[in-house]
Design a protein around this motif. Structure first.
Motif, PDB file in Angstrom:
ATOM      1  N   GLU A 168      12.735   2.752   2.638  1.00  0.00           N
ATOM      2  CA  GLU A 168      13.733   2.508   3.685  1.00  0.00           C
ATOM      3  C   GLU A 168      13.413   3.334   4.932  1.00  0.00           C
ATOM      4  O   GLU A 168      13.534   2.844   6.061  1.00  0.00           O
ATOM      5  CB  GLU A 168      15.134   2.845   3.175  1.00  0.00           C
ATOM      6  CG  GLU A 168      16.229   2.769   4.220  1.00  0.00           C
ATOM      7  CD  GLU A 168      16.519   1.362   4.712  1.00  0.00           C
ATOM      8  OE1 GLU A 168      17.068   1.241   5.831  1.00  0.00           O
ATOM      9  OE2 GLU A 168      16.216   0.392   4.006  1.00  0.00           O
ATOM     10  N   ALA A 169      12.981   4.571   4.740  1.00  0.00           N
ATOM     11  CA  ALA A 169      12.641   5.439   5.872  1.00  0.00           C
ATOM     12  C   ALA A 169      11.432   4.889   6.637  1.00  0.00           C
ATOM     13  O   ALA A 169      11.389   4.950   7.868  1.00  0.00           O
ATOM     14  CB  ALA A 169      12.353   6.858   5.383  1.00  0.00           C
ATOM     15  N   LYS A 170      10.462   4.342   5.903  1.00  0.00           N
ATOM     16  CA  LYS A 170       9.250   3.829   6.547  1.00  0.00           C
ATOM     17  C   LYS A 170       9.434   2.412   7.083  1.00  0.00           C
ATOM     18  O   LYS A 170       8.870   2.061   8.119  1.00  0.00           O
ATOM     19  CB  LYS A 170       8.081   3.869   5.563  1.00  0.00           C
ATOM     20  CG  LYS A 170       6.804   3.331   6.160  1.00  0.00           C
ATOM     21  CD  LYS A 170       5.619   4.159   5.853  1.00  0.00           C
ATOM     22  CE  LYS A 170       4.432   3.555   6.575  1.00  0.00           C
ATOM     23  NZ  LYS A 170       3.261   4.315   6.491  1.00  0.00           N
ATOM     24  N   PHE A 171      10.211   1.591   6.366  1.00  0.00           N
ATOM     25  CA  PHE A 171      10.414   0.187   6.745  1.00  0.00           C
ATOM     26  C   PHE A 171      11.911  -0.119   6.800  1.00  0.00           C
ATOM     27  O   PHE A 171      12.440  -0.828   5.932  1.00  0.00           O
ATOM     28  CB  PHE A 171       9.734  -0.748   5.731  1.00  0.00           C
ATOM     29  CG  PHE A 171       8.285  -0.447   5.484  1.00  0.00           C
ATOM     30  CD1 PHE A 171       7.321  -0.787   6.417  1.00  0.00           C
ATOM     31  CD2 PHE A 171       7.884   0.180   4.313  1.00  0.00           C
ATOM     32  CE1 PHE A 171       5.984  -0.508   6.182  1.00  0.00           C
ATOM     33  CE2 PHE A 171       6.549   0.464   4.074  1.00  0.00           C
ATOM     34  CZ  PHE A 171       5.589   0.114   5.009  1.00  0.00           C
ATOM     35  N   PRO A 172      12.623   0.402   7.798  1.00  0.00           N
ATOM     36  CA  PRO A 172      14.087   0.265   7.827  1.00  0.00           C
ATOM     37  C   PRO A 172      14.589  -1.175   7.909  1.00  0.00           C
ATOM     38  O   PRO A 172      15.679  -1.473   7.432  1.00  0.00           O
ATOM     39  CB  PRO A 172      14.510   1.070   9.061  1.00  0.00           C
ATOM     40  CG  PRO A 172      13.284   1.260   9.864  1.00  0.00           C
ATOM     41  CD  PRO A 172      12.114   1.159   8.935  1.00  0.00           C
ATOM     42  N   SER A 214       0.829  -1.200   0.000  1.00  0.00           N
ATOM     43  CA  SER A 214       0.000   0.000   0.000  1.00  0.00           C
ATOM     44  C   SER A 214       0.870   1.259   0.000  1.00  0.00           C
ATOM     45  O   SER A 214       0.578   2.224  -0.719  1.00  0.00           O
ATOM     46  CB  SER A 214      -0.921  -0.009   1.220  1.00  0.00           C
ATOM     47  OG  SER A 214      -1.732   1.135   1.227  1.00  0.00           O
ATOM     48  N   THR A 215       1.956   1.237   0.773  1.00  0.00           N
ATOM     49  CA  THR A 215       2.878   2.375   0.803  1.00  0.00           C
ATOM     50  C   THR A 215       3.542   2.559  -0.554  1.00  0.00           C
ATOM     51  O   THR A 215       3.687   3.696  -1.025  1.00  0.00           O
ATOM     52  CB  THR A 215       3.942   2.183   1.899  1.00  0.00           C
ATOM     53  OG1 THR A 215       3.273   2.069   3.163  1.00  0.00           O
ATOM     54  CG2 THR A 215       4.921   3.341   1.937  1.00  0.00           C
ATOM     55  N   LEU A 216       3.920   1.460  -1.203  1.00  0.00           N
ATOM     56  CA  LEU A 216       4.513   1.552  -2.544  1.00  0.00           C
ATOM     57  C   LEU A 216       3.543   2.222  -3.502  1.00  0.00           C
ATOM     58  O   LEU A 216       3.924   3.137  -4.241  1.00  0.00           O
ATOM     59  CB  LEU A 216       4.895   0.161  -3.055  1.00  0.00           C
ATOM     60  CG  LEU A 216       5.394   0.119  -4.499  1.00  0.00           C
ATOM     61  CD1 LEU A 216       6.759   0.797  -4.628  1.00  0.00           C
ATOM     62  CD2 LEU A 216       5.463  -1.319  -5.003  1.00  0.00           C
TER      63      LEU A 216
END
Length: 185
Positions: free
Chosen positions: A59-63, A25-27
């Motif tokens: 990367e910032a949202k899902f490190p 969803s973020t993508l």
């Protein structure tokens, strides 16, 4: 010893990742943002650097996810574009429609090829978002003319109708007329 094709298939499987619902969803959110930021070029292609931008945002949202341009983002983008293209082409063919409530393809007849007929049972919940992401215009190769063909057509038109003083310029694959060029002073 495994054959080269088996090794290649195993490499592709190893590069695939299971995207969580939140990551996916973020993508899609980021891709829609990229379109709004004019990071998409013609025919649904994204401009250089867009995938790296996506990687940084993810990367910032899902490190801990380790999502990289190669192979993760490129792979999912190929799959999404292929699926979108197949549905888009089908919907632009007589006998097919779209059920926006159930997010399914409508098929007009049971006489259709079984493969196509089976699409009516598949749900495509993200199709409308993919239409925003990839655009309604798709490069299909239909009606493509080489620059020399364009010039021949223009010459023929000039001979038949006159060009009213218009000069034609050819730059790479782009054809320009006097009307396209503005005087900058």
């Amino acid at each position: 010893m495994a054959s080269e094709s088996t090794q290649q298939a195993n490499k592709v499987k190893a590069e695939r990742r299971a995207w969580s619902d939140e990551e996916f969803s973020t993508l899609l959110d980021l891709l829609e943002e990229a379109v709004a930021l004019n990071k998409r070029a013609d025919a649904g292609q994204f401009k250089s650097g867009t995938f790296k931008w996506l990687e940084q945002k993810l990367e910032a949202k899902f490190p801990e996810a380790g999502i990289k341009v190669k192979p993760h983002i490129e792979s999912i983008m190929r799959r999404l574009k292929m699926k979108y293209g197949n549905i888009y082409d089908m919907l632009n063919t007589s006998g097919f429609g779209w059920d926006d409530v159930n997010k399914k393809i409508l098929v007009d007849s049971d006489d259709r090829d079984a493969t196509l007929k089976n699409y009516r049972t598949k749900v495509f919940p993200h199709f409308n978002r993919l239409m925003i992401i990839f655009g309604k215009d798709r490069a299909t190769g239909k009606n493509v003319e080489a620059p020399t063909d364009v010039l021949e057509d223009l010459d023929e038109e000039e001979q038949n109708h006159g060009n009213n003083g218009t000069t034609i310029f050819l730059e790479g694959a782009n054809v320009f007329s006097d009307d396209d060029i503005q005087d900058v002073t």
